[in-house]
Scaffold this motif. Sequence first.
Motif, PDB file in Angstrom:
ATOM      1  N   GLY A  40       0.780  -1.234   0.000  1.00 35.43           N
ATOM      2  CA  GLY A  40       0.000   0.000   0.000  1.00 35.43           C
ATOM      3  C   GLY A  40       0.803   1.270   0.000  1.00 35.43           C
ATOM      4  N   GLU A  41       2.131   1.187   0.011  1.00 35.78           N
ATOM      5  CA  GLU A  41       2.973   2.386   0.008  1.00 35.78           C
ATOM      6  C   GLU A  41       3.869   2.391  -1.222  1.00 35.78           C
ATOM      7  OE1 GLU A  41       5.176   2.660   3.588  1.00 35.78           O
ATOM      8  OE2 GLU A  41       3.428   3.051   4.873  1.00 35.78           O
ATOM      9  N   GLY A  60       7.720 -10.249  -4.047  1.00 34.95           N
ATOM     10  CA  GLY A  60       6.684 -11.274  -4.058  1.00 34.95           C
ATOM     11  C   GLY A  60       5.294 -10.734  -3.829  1.00 34.95           C
ATOM     12  N   ARG A  61       5.117  -9.423  -3.884  1.00 34.23           N
ATOM     13  CA  ARG A  61       3.810  -8.786  -3.701  1.00 34.23           C
ATOM     14  C   ARG A  61       3.915  -7.362  -4.251  1.00 34.23           C
ATOM     15  NH1 ARG A  61       6.669  -8.812   0.939  1.00 34.23           N
ATOM     16  NH2 ARG A  61       6.784  -6.872   2.175  1.00 34.23           N
ATOM     17  N   GLY A  62       2.799  -6.657  -4.229  1.00 38.85           N
ATOM     18  CA  GLY A  62       2.786  -5.282  -4.729  1.00 38.85           C
ATOM     19  C   GLY A  62       2.457  -5.222  -6.195  1.00 38.85           C
ATOM     20  N   PHE A  63       2.557  -4.019  -6.747  1.00 36.19           N
ATOM     21  CA  PHE A  63       2.236  -3.818  -8.161  1.00 36.19           C
ATOM     22  C   PHE A  63       2.970  -2.582  -8.673  1.00 36.19           C
ATOM     23  CE2 PHE A  63      -0.954  -1.463  -5.801  1.00 36.19           C
ATOM     24  CZ  PHE A  63      -1.055  -0.269  -6.480  1.00 36.19           C
ATOM     25  N   GLN A 162      -1.716   8.475  -1.022  1.00 36.30           N
ATOM     26  CA  GLN A 162      -0.826   8.051   0.065  1.00 36.30           C
ATOM     27  C   GLN A 162      -1.548   7.921   1.398  1.00 36.30           C
ATOM     28  OE1 GLN A 162       2.242  10.991   0.410  1.00 36.30           O
ATOM     29  NE2 GLN A 162       0.813  12.706   0.687  1.00 36.30           N
ATOM     30  N   ASP A 163      -2.694   8.571   1.565  1.00 33.45           N
ATOM     31  CA  ASP A 163      -3.441   8.467   2.814  1.00 33.45           C
ATOM     32  C   ASP A 163      -4.472   7.344   2.782  1.00 33.45           C
ATOM     33  OD1 ASP A 163      -2.053  10.631   3.847  1.00 33.45           O
ATOM     34  OD2 ASP A 163      -3.505  12.082   3.061  1.00 33.45           O
ATOM     35  N   LEU A 167      -6.700   0.794   1.016  1.00 40.61           N
ATOM     36  CA  LEU A 167      -7.281   0.543  -0.305  1.00 40.61           C
ATOM     37  C   LEU A 167      -6.211   0.161  -1.318  1.00 40.61           C
ATOM     38  CD1 LEU A 167      -9.947   3.396  -0.552  1.00 40.61           C
ATOM     39  CD2 LEU A 167     -10.342   0.963  -0.171  1.00 40.61           C
ATOM     40  N   VAL A 168      -5.063   0.814  -1.247  1.00 41.26           N
ATOM     41  CA  VAL A 168      -3.991   0.526  -2.197  1.00 41.26           C
ATOM     42  C   VAL A 168      -3.522  -0.917  -2.058  1.00 41.26           C
ATOM     43  CG1 VAL A 168      -1.701   1.217  -2.994  1.00 41.26           C
ATOM     44  CG2 VAL A 168      -3.303   2.944  -2.193  1.00 41.26           C
ATOM     45  N   GLU A 169      -3.619  -1.468  -0.845  1.00 42.62           N
ATOM     46  CA  GLU A 169      -3.228  -2.859  -0.646  1.00 42.62           C
ATOM     47  C   GLU A 169      -4.111  -3.823  -1.428  1.00 42.62           C
ATOM     48  OE1 GLU A 169      -3.294  -3.521   3.520  1.00 42.62           O
ATOM     49  OE2 GLU A 169      -1.340  -2.583   3.889  1.00 42.62           O
TER      50      GLU A 169
END
Length: 357
Positions: A40-41, A60-63, A162-163, A167-169
């Motif tokens: 998420g960051e 191994g995660r993220g986008f 960024q806040d 949700l970004v996760e």
Amino acid sequence: MPSVPSPFKPRKKNTSDNSSPSFSVPVERAIEHCRVFIDGEALPGEFTPHSALQAVEEYGRGFVWVGLYEPLESQMTKVAAEFRIHELIVEDVVQAHQRPKLERYDDQLFVVARSVNYRDHDEVADKRQIISTGEIQMIIGDTFIITVRHSAKLPNLAYVIQDEQDLVEQGPISLAWKILDMMVDRYSEICRLIAIEVDELEEEIFTPNSLPNIDRIYMFKREILEMKHAIVPLSPALRSMVADHKDLIPKTIRSYIRDVNDHQLVVQDHVAGFDERLTSLIDASVAKISMQQNSDMRTISAVVGMWAAPTLVAGIYGMNFDVMPELHFPWGYYGAIGLMILVVAGMWWWFRRNNWL
């Protein structure tokens, strides 16, 4: 056995339409931002598409989020090869000028939305530039989102979202939701500005003794029509994201997209209302001008009629006959003048009473 071309390899197209120059342009010139989101960051700094994918693979995660601005065909082809984007998506991205839509290619979503920008009519030389539209395209995969903008503004999403780490996760679809949410919010702001203009036009039209400006009304109606074409098709795309692609869009994001669609429908109703009001204002302006013309014709007819009465008296007594009533009467001249004044005064009173003057 001949090999079958892979659907993920962009096909070669005829470039005679100048969609890309004959020399190779580095893909980096079309990249505005390339960021990596982990848990998420956004990681600090900018990446290249290749290094960004490597970073996601190592964690191994993220986008990955890649922001492009009006890429050429050669540039988009290189990006598509890196992210294994379907060739039909590449074709739509390069050609642009798409209507708002949602298309699915295997495990990839292709979303097109139209941005709308408003400028006051006093700020533009060409009145057709009051409402201007752009295009934002989003290619969404499991580990990436690629945004492509054509004549549209898009902020650095790494700072905008960024806040909203939770949700970004949820993955790259969260950035797509944020973009759509910002665009619909912009639609709402423009509707408030247009509402002020339409109210002013209504007040101008229905103010007594005012001359309606039909050109301005028609100009706004034309701009409203352009905005209508830009935003109305977005609602079916949002509904499809909520109902038809649950395997690719998490439940939490679907709820937020449903909220965006609700706001979109409100804006759509406002735009339809503006269109109807402007149509009514054009009809009212035409009717008001017709009534004004009829009033002017009555006034002209009344003035001509009052001048005709003295002309009639003068014409009769101007005939060259020797034997006529009161022809040699000493006060005949003054009697004729008095008769003329009396007839004109009577006609003026009658016309005033019937609102012809």
